[in-house]
Design a protein around this motif. Sequence first.
Motif, mmCIF file in Angstrom:
data_model
loop_
_atom_site.group_PDB
_atom_site.id
_atom_site.type_symbol
_atom_site.label_atom_id
_atom_site.label_comp_id
_atom_site.label_asym_id
_atom_site.label_seq_id
_atom_site.Cartn_x
_atom_site.Cartn_y
_atom_site.Cartn_z
ATOM 1 N N GLY A 1 -10.595 0.510 -4.791
ATOM 2 C CA GLY A 1 -10.475 1.805 -4.133
ATOM 3 C C GLY A 1 -9.882 1.734 -2.734
ATOM 4 N N ASP A 2 -9.808 0.534 -2.165
ATOM 5 C CA ASP A 2 -9.259 0.366 -0.808
ATOM 6 C C ASP A 2 -7.772 0.010 -0.813
ATOM 7 N N ILE A 3 -7.197 -0.189 -1.976
ATOM 8 C CA ILE A 3 -5.775 -0.508 -2.073
ATOM 9 C C ILE A 3 -4.973 0.783 -1.917
ATOM 10 N N VAL A 4 -3.921 0.725 -1.088
ATOM 11 C CA VAL A 4 -3.083 1.906 -0.856
ATOM 12 C C VAL A 4 -1.612 1.543 -1.067
ATOM 13 N N ILE A 5 -0.806 2.540 -1.371
ATOM 14 C CA ILE A 5 0.631 2.363 -1.534
ATOM 15 C C ILE A 5 1.217 1.906 -0.206
ATOM 16 N N ASP A 6 2.155 0.986 -0.253
ATOM 17 C CA ASP A 6 2.837 0.399 0.908
ATOM 18 C C ASP A 6 1.943 -0.537 1.717
ATOM 19 N N MET A 7 0.820 -0.970 1.150
ATOM 20 C CA MET A 7 -0.042 -1.937 1.831
ATOM 21 C C MET A 7 0.679 -3.277 1.930
ATOM 22 N N ALA A 8 0.631 -3.895 3.091
ATOM 23 C CA ALA A 8 1.242 -5.215 3.272
ATOM 24 C C ALA A 8 0.356 -6.266 2.608
ATOM 25 N N VAL A 9 0.971 -7.093 1.769
ATOM 26 C CA VAL A 9 0.245 -8.156 1.079
ATOM 27 C C VAL A 9 1.013 -9.454 1.221
#
Length: 50
Positions: free
Chosen positions: A22-30
């Motif tokens: 639930g904490d993953i978002v679009i455009d998250m840097a990985v």
Amino acid sequence: MCVVELEEGVRMMSRVEGIAPGDIVIDMAVTAFVGEAEGQPAVLFKPVEV
């Protein structure tokens, strides 16, 4: 499962580890690392430490 777009423009399916789904978002840097998926080596991703 997620689709990760690399800086080179290539997209690949993988997994993001070390974070609640639930904490993953679009455009998250990985960042990539070699881990294990279904008993086989795999390229996985984890959130970039800020």
